[in-house]
Design a protein around this motif. Structure first.
Motif, mmCIF file in Angstrom:
data_model
loop_
_atom_site.group_PDB
_atom_site.id
_atom_site.type_symbol
_atom_site.label_atom_id
_atom_site.label_comp_id
_atom_site.label_asym_id
_atom_site.label_seq_id
_atom_site.Cartn_x
_atom_site.Cartn_y
_atom_site.Cartn_z
ATOM 1 N N HIS A 192 118.795 -38.144 2.985
ATOM 2 C CA HIS A 192 119.455 -39.049 2.066
ATOM 3 C C HIS A 192 118.404 -39.981 1.459
ATOM 4 O O HIS A 192 117.340 -40.209 2.059
ATOM 5 N N PRO A 193 118.649 -40.535 0.291
ATOM 6 C CA PRO A 193 117.658 -41.399 -0.357
ATOM 7 C C PRO A 193 117.159 -42.514 0.563
ATOM 8 O O PRO A 193 117.959 -43.220 1.181
ATOM 9 N N GLY A 194 115.832 -42.612 0.696
ATOM 10 C CA GLY A 194 115.237 -43.653 1.517
ATOM 11 C C GLY A 194 115.301 -43.405 3.010
ATOM 12 O O GLY A 194 114.907 -44.254 3.812
ATOM 13 N N ASP A 195 115.776 -42.216 3.414
ATOM 14 C CA ASP A 195 115.949 -41.918 4.831
ATOM 15 C C ASP A 195 115.017 -40.783 5.247
ATOM 16 O O ASP A 195 114.250 -40.265 4.438
ATOM 17 N N THR A 196 115.100 -40.380 6.511
ATOM 18 C CA THR A 196 114.302 -39.274 7.022
ATOM 19 C C THR A 196 115.155 -38.015 7.121
ATOM 20 O O THR A 196 116.385 -38.070 7.005
ATOM 21 N N TRP A 197 114.496 -36.885 7.347
ATOM 22 C CA TRP A 197 115.216 -35.614 7.475
ATOM 23 C C TRP A 197 116.015 -35.582 8.768
ATOM 24 O O TRP A 197 115.503 -35.943 9.830
ATOM 25 N N VAL A 198 117.277 -35.140 8.689
ATOM 26 C CA VAL A 198 118.142 -34.990 9.859
ATOM 27 C C VAL A 198 118.876 -33.661 9.749
ATOM 28 O O VAL A 198 119.040 -33.113 8.652
ATOM 29 N N PRO A 199 119.331 -33.098 10.881
ATOM 30 C CA PRO A 199 120.056 -31.829 10.833
ATOM 31 C C PRO A 199 121.357 -31.942 10.046
ATOM 32 O O PRO A 199 121.993 -32.997 10.030
ATOM 33 N N LEU A 200 121.739 -30.843 9.393
ATOM 34 C CA LEU A 200 123.009 -30.765 8.678
ATOM 35 C C LEU A 200 124.052 -30.105 9.562
ATOM 36 O O LEU A 200 123.769 -29.118 10.252
ATOM 37 N N SER A 201 125.250 -30.627 9.522
ATOM 38 C CA SER A 201 126.343 -30.076 10.313
ATOM 39 C C SER A 201 127.596 -29.960 9.465
ATOM 40 O O SER A 201 127.738 -30.637 8.442
#
Length: 227
Positions: A192-201
């Motif tokens: 998400h904008p300004g965030d880090t990569w996270v898993p998608l569920s």
């Protein structure tokens, strides 16, 4: 020519590597390794090239890699992993590869400029043959369409792309199983904008400003990206 270059990123678990040939491929590989804490000895026949790379190499030397004695004097035979970055000069590449095999180097990575070149290197005894120009060409081909922000191919029928979510994923919760059933691709992660990569569920919501990574057959990925 030892320097005090400090790693800036997470360490790659290799103690030391010798890179023979400091052209664009060898130089960029060497710099990336040293950035990740690997000790790199770079060798090239051109003193100007060696000088230009000395700032990021752990050690640098001028030498003729086709000469077996030169490699011994540099201690190349004492290192487990050697990268042969000489691609444009076929004879020098093959002679150097032969020397490395004769010296008992355990793990030889060699750059090839053609399929025929790669075949010869394999026959000589190189453990891994890479084709950076070909691989880069494939990558750029998939980026030209403008939908992919990044593309990586791991096998003939499997790759990953980074892109903004296609319209079909916006406005309702993600259903990863349905995505696979319908398009034969897997949504892996999101930033998400300004965030880090996270898993998608399944159940996650995406916006047009997000970036996602999706995996699958390159042909399926191209089709999916244009939905």
């Amino acid at each position: 020519m030892a320097n005090t270059h400090q790693p800036r990123r997470g360490r790659i678990n290799i103690s030391s590597v010798v890179v023979l040939g400091l052209g664009r491929f060898g130089a960029s590989l060497s710099e990336e390794l040293t950035c990740h804490g690997v000790e790199v000895l770079g060798v090239d026949a051109d003193p100007k090239v060696v000088q230009s790379c000395s700032d990021f190499l752990t050690d640098a030397a001028v030498g003729d890699t086709t000469d077996r004695e030169t490699l011994i004097q540099l201690g190349v035979h004492e290192v487990d992993t050697v990268v042969l970055g000489i691609g444009s000069h076929l004879e020098s590449s093959v002679l150097t590869a032969s020397n490395l095999v004769d010296l008992g180097v355990k793990d030889i990575w060699a750059k090839a400029d053609s399929d025929a070149h790669g075949k010869i290197l394999t026959q000589v005894g190189a453990d891994h043959v890479v084709r950076p120009e070909r691989d880069t060409g494939r990558r750029i081909a998939h980026l030209l369409g403008g939908r992919f922000e990044e593309f990586a191919q791991f096998d003939e029928h499997y790759g990953m792309i980074k892109l903004a979510p296609p319209t079909i994923l916006l406005g309702w919760p993600l259903d990863t199983d349905r995505l696979w059933e319908r398009y034969k691709v897997r949504a892996i992660s999101v930033r998400h904008p300004g965030d880090t990569w996270v898993p998608l569920s399944s159940g996650d919501y995406l916006s047009k400003d997000d970036q996602i990574i999706v995996a699958g057959d390159p042909e399926k990925l191209e089709m999916f990206a244009n939905k």
